[in-house]
Design a protein around this motif. Sequence first.
Motif, PDB file in Angstrom:
ATOM      1  N   GLN A  14      28.091  53.225  46.183  1.00 45.42           N
ATOM      2  CA  GLN A  14      28.679  53.822  44.993  1.00 45.42           C
ATOM      3  C   GLN A  14      29.892  54.691  45.348  1.00 45.42           C
ATOM      4  O   GLN A  14      30.931  54.622  44.680  1.00 45.42           O
ATOM      5  N   THR A  15      29.775  55.476  46.411  1.00 49.64           N
ATOM      6  CA  THR A  15      30.883  56.330  46.838  1.00 49.64           C
ATOM      7  C   THR A  15      32.099  55.504  47.214  1.00 49.64           C
ATOM      8  O   THR A  15      33.242  55.817  46.831  1.00 49.64           O
ATOM      9  N   ASN A  16      31.872  54.423  47.949  1.00 46.04           N
ATOM     10  CA  ASN A  16      32.992  53.561  48.343  1.00 46.04           C
ATOM     11  C   ASN A  16      33.589  52.820  47.146  1.00 46.04           C
ATOM     12  O   ASN A  16      34.806  52.580  47.099  1.00 46.04           O
ATOM     13  N   ALA A  17      32.735  52.453  46.185  1.00 44.87           N
ATOM     14  CA  ALA A  17      33.242  51.798  44.972  1.00 44.87           C
ATOM     15  C   ALA A  17      34.118  52.756  44.175  1.00 44.87           C
ATOM     16  O   ALA A  17      35.178  52.375  43.651  1.00 44.87           O
ATOM     17  N   GLN A  18      33.704  54.005  44.073  1.00 44.19           N
ATOM     18  CA  GLN A  18      34.499  54.995  43.344  1.00 44.19           C
ATOM     19  C   GLN A  18      35.831  55.253  44.034  1.00 44.19           C
ATOM     20  O   GLN A  18      36.868  55.387  43.382  1.00 44.19           O
TER      21      GLN A  18
ATOM     22  N   SER B 207      36.942  52.086  55.223  1.00 43.60           N
ATOM     23  CA  SER B 207      38.168  51.582  55.829  1.00 43.60           C
ATOM     24  C   SER B 207      38.571  50.244  55.228  1.00 43.60           C
ATOM     25  O   SER B 207      39.746  50.029  54.880  1.00 43.60           O
ATOM     26  N   LEU B 208      37.608  49.333  55.092  1.00 45.40           N
ATOM     27  CA  LEU B 208      37.915  48.027  54.497  1.00 45.40           C
ATOM     28  C   LEU B 208      38.270  48.165  53.026  1.00 45.40           C
ATOM     29  O   LEU B 208      39.114  47.417  52.508  1.00 45.40           O
ATOM     30  N   ALA B 209      37.614  49.097  52.330  1.00 44.37           N
ATOM     31  CA  ALA B 209      37.943  49.314  50.918  1.00 44.37           C
ATOM     32  C   ALA B 209      39.391  49.774  50.772  1.00 44.37           C
ATOM     33  O   ALA B 209      40.122  49.317  49.868  1.00 44.37           O
TER      34      ALA B 209
ATOM     35  N   THR C 189      41.775  49.103  52.878  1.00 42.43           N
ATOM     36  CA  THR C 189      42.598  47.935  53.209  1.00 42.43           C
ATOM     37  C   THR C 189      42.704  46.992  52.019  1.00 42.43           C
ATOM     38  O   THR C 189      43.787  46.462  51.723  1.00 42.43           O
ATOM     39  N   LEU C 190      41.587  46.776  51.326  1.00 36.11           N
ATOM     40  CA  LEU C 190      41.598  45.912  50.146  1.00 36.11           C
ATOM     41  C   LEU C 190      42.545  46.457  49.079  1.00 36.11           C
ATOM     42  O   LEU C 190      43.315  45.691  48.481  1.00 36.11           O
ATOM     43  N   ALA C 191      42.506  47.766  48.840  1.00 36.63           N
ATOM     44  CA  ALA C 191      43.396  48.364  47.847  1.00 36.63           C
ATOM     45  C   ALA C 191      44.857  48.153  48.236  1.00 36.63           C
ATOM     46  O   ALA C 191      45.695  47.807  47.388  1.00 36.63           O
ATOM     47  N   ASP C 192      45.172  48.333  49.523  1.00 41.64           N
ATOM     48  CA  ASP C 192      46.545  48.104  49.993  1.00 41.64           C
ATOM     49  C   ASP C 192      46.944  46.646  49.827  1.00 41.64           C
ATOM     50  O   ASP C 192      48.077  46.336  49.423  1.00 41.64           O
ATOM     51  N   ASP C 193      46.006  45.733  50.144  1.00 42.93           N
ATOM     52  CA  ASP C 193      46.309  44.304  50.033  1.00 42.93           C
ATOM     53  C   ASP C 193      46.521  43.888  48.574  1.00 42.93           C
ATOM     54  O   ASP C 193      47.360  43.025  48.279  1.00 42.93           O
ATOM     55  N   LEU C 194      45.765  44.480  47.663  1.00 45.07           N
ATOM     56  CA  LEU C 194      45.968  44.203  46.238  1.00 45.07           C
ATOM     57  C   LEU C 194      47.370  44.639  45.799  1.00 45.07           C
ATOM     58  O   LEU C 194      48.074  43.899  45.092  1.00 45.07           O
TER      59      LEU C 194
END
Length: 457
Positions: free
Chosen positions: A338-342, A421-423, A425-430
């Motif tokens: 949940q924390t990482n999703a937020q 960290s991957l989250a 990265t995903l935001a940057d890639d989006l």
Amino acid sequence: MARHEDTYDDRYGNAFLRRPAPDDRLPQQGMPAIDAMRLLGEELILDGIPMRNLATFVTTWMEPEAQRVIAENLHRNYIDHAEYPQTALIEQRCIRMLADLFHAPGPTTGTRTQGSSEAIMLGALSLKWKWRQRREAAGRSTDRPNLVFGGDVHVVWEKFCRYFDVEPRIIPLRPDRLTIGPSDVEPHVDENTIGVAAVLGTTFTGHSDDIAGIDELLVRLRDEKGLDVPLHVDAASGGFVWPFLYPDTKWDFRLEQVRSINVSGHKYGLVYPGIGWLVFRGTEDLAEDLVFYENYLGKRDATFTLNFSTNASMVLAQYYNFVRYGHEGYRAIMQTMQTNAQALAKRIVAAGDFELVGHPDAEQLPLVAFRLAGEHAYDEFDVAGQLAGEHGWMLPAYSLPPNADHVTIMRALVKQTLGRSLADTLADDLAHACTTLDAKGGLHERERRRVKSGIGY
């Protein structure tokens, strides 16, 4: 005389590299075990990487010790209770633990299944046959059963209605309301309604139907009109989330009309596929016609499953997780997700291209549902395709069910394998995918075909 290449193939292996993979018929001759293993391994590298699959609810990582439990019990046939009585006992332990987690008021029953689809089929069959029993006892017709549910359900509910001759009364969604509540349900309920299905954690946005409100409606209809309509909670995804993130929310057997609950162990139960569970409020809520009593391999057994032989590994893996993590461990894992999703949601919105779907403070599965904000020369399918092409992320884009099917959204599931960290990265890639699309426009139709749009797995 053997060819030079054949001699080396025999000595060093690798003969499979010179030939097409067997396709339309059983090969005349086999190959060394190492070659067969390598052939499969090299074929499967063309699949997506499961840990980058942010569309699937299914577990893609388990601890090495759990993997060992699975590997060491693949040969054990779960259904053979006479030969493997301890496995049967462990299954019942899991059912009792789930019944307690879901606040069952007393002794109950249930079963493991291949997944929530089988559990839903069985639970809905029990609803139908219990309704038929009540109607026959009252001397009334049993030829027009119906089942009420929202457009936010998994497709298995429509499959059940088609396969088992039940009228589906599907409540359409609205762009501003992607779940259902009591006012949506009431017009569809009558004396032929075998039950109402409500979803805890939809596959579309991760939110929940107003289960408590629907239960209150059904209690009122029972008391005022004599319509005793049971409520089944499809907690395929949410059944392992709400007890730990939202323990005070009443959605389970604390509500009077909730008679059965399904949950997927292979989703947020943290087990590899396939394992699901069906739990009844009490033994009286299981239709007796579902139960088969038989003598099999020396033991009289009572079973109510659609599938028969299957390995015991996933039942044992579920029990491993229960004793390994306990209540505190599951809560810690869900809170981390949940924390990482937020954090991911904040990063996605901050980039300026997207807006969230649903209220950010609403109870929700650990996921981020979002859509493009403002005007763009491309859509969500283009973003998903660009993201897959540039970075290999499998992020689904999809249209919502009727009457919200003109709304297209994207969804990123945040599981154990998507750490902070991957989250980030995903935001940057989006953001980078949007920058690329701003420069070049939308994708070619052929590129759009690779976009993942299936969301119910």
